[in-house]
Design a protein around this motif. Structure first.
Motif, PDB file in Angstrom:
ATOM      1  N   ASP A   7       5.496   2.332  10.895  1.00 36.12           N
ATOM      2  CA  ASP A   7       4.994   1.489  12.027  1.00 36.12           C
ATOM      3  C   ASP A   7       3.268   1.546  11.052  1.00 36.12           C
ATOM      4  O   ASP A   7       2.489   2.342  11.536  1.00 36.12           O
ATOM      5  N   ARG A   8       2.677   0.609  10.660  1.00 31.53           N
ATOM      6  CA  ARG A   8       1.937   0.635  10.231  1.00 31.53           C
ATOM      7  C   ARG A   8       0.735   0.797  11.114  1.00 31.53           C
ATOM      8  O   ARG A   8      -0.117   1.419  10.629  1.00 31.53           O
ATOM      9  N   ALA A   9       0.273   0.177  11.831  1.00 30.49           N
ATOM     10  CA  ALA A   9      -0.188   0.172  12.916  1.00 30.49           C
ATOM     11  C   ALA A   9      -0.569   1.614  14.135  1.00 30.49           C
ATOM     12  O   ALA A   9      -1.393   2.456  14.419  1.00 30.49           O
ATOM     13  N   SER A  10       0.503   2.238  14.364  1.00 28.13           N
ATOM     14  CA  SER A  10       1.023   3.692  14.302  1.00 28.13           C
ATOM     15  C   SER A  10       0.317   4.914  13.926  1.00 28.13           C
ATOM     16  O   SER A  10       0.959   6.240  13.490  1.00 28.13           O
ATOM     17  N   TRP A  11       0.655   4.239  12.041  1.00 29.99           N
ATOM     18  CA  TRP A  11       0.761   5.642  11.504  1.00 29.99           C
ATOM     19  C   TRP A  11      -0.508   6.753  10.911  1.00 29.99           C
ATOM     20  O   TRP A  11      -0.962   5.819  11.336  1.00 29.99           O
ATOM     21  N   PRO A  12       0.187   7.896  11.035  1.00 32.12           N
ATOM     22  CA  PRO A  12      -1.439   9.149  11.013  1.00 32.12           C
ATOM     23  C   PRO A  12      -2.413   8.180   9.992  1.00 32.12           C
ATOM     24  O   PRO A  12      -1.913   7.360   8.888  1.00 32.12           O
ATOM     25  N   LEU A  31       3.169  11.703  -0.083  1.00 32.71           N
ATOM     26  CA  LEU A  31       1.938  12.361   0.794  1.00 32.71           C
ATOM     27  C   LEU A  31       1.758  10.204   1.016  1.00 32.71           C
ATOM     28  O   LEU A  31       1.292   9.774  -0.126  1.00 32.71           O
ATOM     29  N   LEU A  32       2.558   9.706   2.427  1.00 36.08           N
ATOM     30  CA  LEU A  32       2.261   8.201   2.630  1.00 36.08           C
ATOM     31  C   LEU A  32       1.140   8.230   3.215  1.00 36.08           C
ATOM     32  O   LEU A  32       0.882   8.116   4.324  1.00 36.08           O
ATOM     33  N   ALA A  33       0.625   7.101   2.682  1.00 33.73           N
ATOM     34  CA  ALA A  33      -0.938   6.528   4.241  1.00 33.73           C
ATOM     35  C   ALA A  33      -0.758   4.366   3.217  1.00 33.73           C
ATOM     36  O   ALA A  33       0.134   5.040   2.492  1.00 33.73           O
ATOM     37  N   VAL A  34      -1.441   4.843   4.982  1.00 38.16           N
ATOM     38  CA  VAL A  34      -1.328   3.298   4.510  1.00 38.16           C
ATOM     39  C   VAL A  34      -2.783   2.565   3.969  1.00 38.16           C
ATOM     40  O   VAL A  34      -3.491   3.542   3.934  1.00 38.16           O
ATOM     41  N   GLU A  35      -2.531   1.372   3.039  1.00 36.53           N
ATOM     42  CA  GLU A  35      -4.026   1.861   2.693  1.00 36.53           C
ATOM     43  C   GLU A  35      -4.648   0.037   2.811  1.00 36.53           C
ATOM     44  O   GLU A  35      -4.039  -0.592   3.808  1.00 36.53           O
ATOM     45  N   ILE A  36      -5.582  -0.567   2.607  1.00 41.73           N
ATOM     46  CA  ILE A  36      -5.313  -1.574   2.654  1.00 41.73           C
ATOM     47  C   ILE A  36      -4.990  -3.389   1.744  1.00 41.73           C
ATOM     48  O   ILE A  36      -4.055  -2.438   1.244  1.00 41.73           O
ATOM     49  N   ASN A  37      -5.037  -4.697   2.416  1.00 40.61           N
ATOM     50  CA  ASN A  37      -4.104  -5.815   1.408  1.00 40.61           C
ATOM     51  C   ASN A  37      -2.859  -5.453   1.442  1.00 40.61           C
ATOM     52  O   ASN A  37      -1.935  -5.569   0.928  1.00 40.61           O
ATOM     53  N   ASP A  38      -2.067  -4.849   3.293  1.00 42.51           N
ATOM     54  CA  ASP A  38      -0.316  -5.422   3.277  1.00 42.51           C
ATOM     55  C   ASP A  38      -0.156  -3.871   2.201  1.00 42.51           C
ATOM     56  O   ASP A  38       1.140  -3.821   1.445  1.00 42.51           O
ATOM     57  N   SER A  39      -0.653  -3.369   1.749  1.00 42.96           N
ATOM     58  CA  SER A  39       0.352  -1.862   0.936  1.00 42.96           C
ATOM     59  C   SER A  39       0.303  -0.135   1.332  1.00 42.96           C
ATOM     60  O   SER A  39      -0.576  -0.589   2.440  1.00 42.96           O
ATOM     61  N   ALA A  58       3.601  14.859 -10.978  1.00 52.00           N
ATOM     62  CA  ALA A  58       3.296  13.922  -9.804  1.00 52.00           C
ATOM     63  C   ALA A  58       3.016  13.553 -10.265  1.00 52.00           C
ATOM     64  O   ALA A  58       3.084  12.382 -11.440  1.00 52.00           O
ATOM     65  N   ASP A  59       3.087  12.551  -9.190  1.00 53.63           N
ATOM     66  CA  ASP A  59       2.987  10.484  -9.140  1.00 53.63           C
ATOM     67  C   ASP A  59       1.826   9.618  -8.265  1.00 53.63           C
ATOM     68  O   ASP A  59       2.113  10.745  -7.680  1.00 53.63           O
ATOM     69  N   ASP A  60       1.848   8.774  -8.713  1.00 52.61           N
ATOM     70  CA  ASP A  60       0.881   7.834  -7.309  1.00 52.61           C
ATOM     71  C   ASP A  60       1.049   6.564  -7.681  1.00 52.61           C
ATOM     72  O   ASP A  60       1.643   5.950  -9.199  1.00 52.61           O
ATOM     73  N   PHE A  61       1.864   5.841  -6.437  1.00 51.42           N
ATOM     74  CA  PHE A  61       1.503   3.856  -6.605  1.00 51.42           C
ATOM     75  C   PHE A  61       1.749   3.815  -5.693  1.00 51.42           C
ATOM     76  O   PHE A  61       1.774   4.246  -4.132  1.00 51.42           O
ATOM     77  N   TRP A  62       1.479   2.504  -5.243  1.00 51.77           N
ATOM     78  CA  TRP A  62       1.212   1.397  -4.242  1.00 51.77           C
ATOM     79  C   TRP A  62       2.059   1.278  -3.990  1.00 51.77           C
ATOM     80  O   TRP A  62       2.751   0.333  -4.997  1.00 51.77           O
ATOM     81  N   ALA A  63       2.663   0.638  -2.414  1.00 48.34           N
ATOM     82  CA  ALA A  63       3.802  -0.726  -2.607  1.00 48.34           C
ATOM     83  C   ALA A  63       3.705  -1.466  -1.088  1.00 48.34           C
ATOM     84  O   ALA A  63       2.868  -1.098  -0.785  1.00 48.34           O
TER      85      ALA A  63
END
Length: 120
Positions: A7-12, A31-39, A58-63
């Motif tokens: 849940d985006r609102a309660s995600w650490p 490591l999963l983190a909430v980003e701006i612009n609904d990603s 290693a890799d990183d991407f936004w979804a």
């Protein structure tokens, strides 16, 4: 490690750490983190404690919000217990420290502008 509600609102604010158990990144950490612009930001790394740093995958991407639960499910992520989260992040990624520095710097800048605005 276990499943958690995404849940985006309660995600650490600092994200969560989990182990990927299926797919291309099996055995790596997420490591999963909430980003701006609904990603959401996906930071992926093999365990640096198990091999040479220059050979780690290693890799990183936004979804987008709507794609994130499916991606996490496809990766079959087993989330770390919250009591282990900070230690694992430091050992595997060690990027939260930079996030904290940026937040402090941004807070200081906002405070400076607020105090200047009150004097004018």
């Amino acid at each position: 490690m276990g499943s958690i509600l995404m849940d985006r609102a309660s995600w650490p604010e600092d994200g969560r750490i989990g182990r990927i158990t299926a797919g291309e990144y099996t055995g790596s950490y997420l490591l999963l983190a909430v980003e701006i612009n609904d990603s959401w930001a996906f930071y992926i790394s093999e365990d640096p404690r198990t091999g040479p740093a220059d050979q780690l995958k290693a890799d990183d991407f936004w979804a987008a919000d709507e794609d994130t639960p499916r991606l996490v499910e496809e990766m079959a992520v087993e989330w770390a217990d919250e009591s282990q989260d900070a230690a694992l992040e430091k050992e595997i990624f060690d990027i939260r420290r930079e996030w904290h520095k940026r937040r402090r710097r941004n807070t200081a800048i906002r405070s400076l502008f607020r105090s200047r605005g009150q004097r004018d």
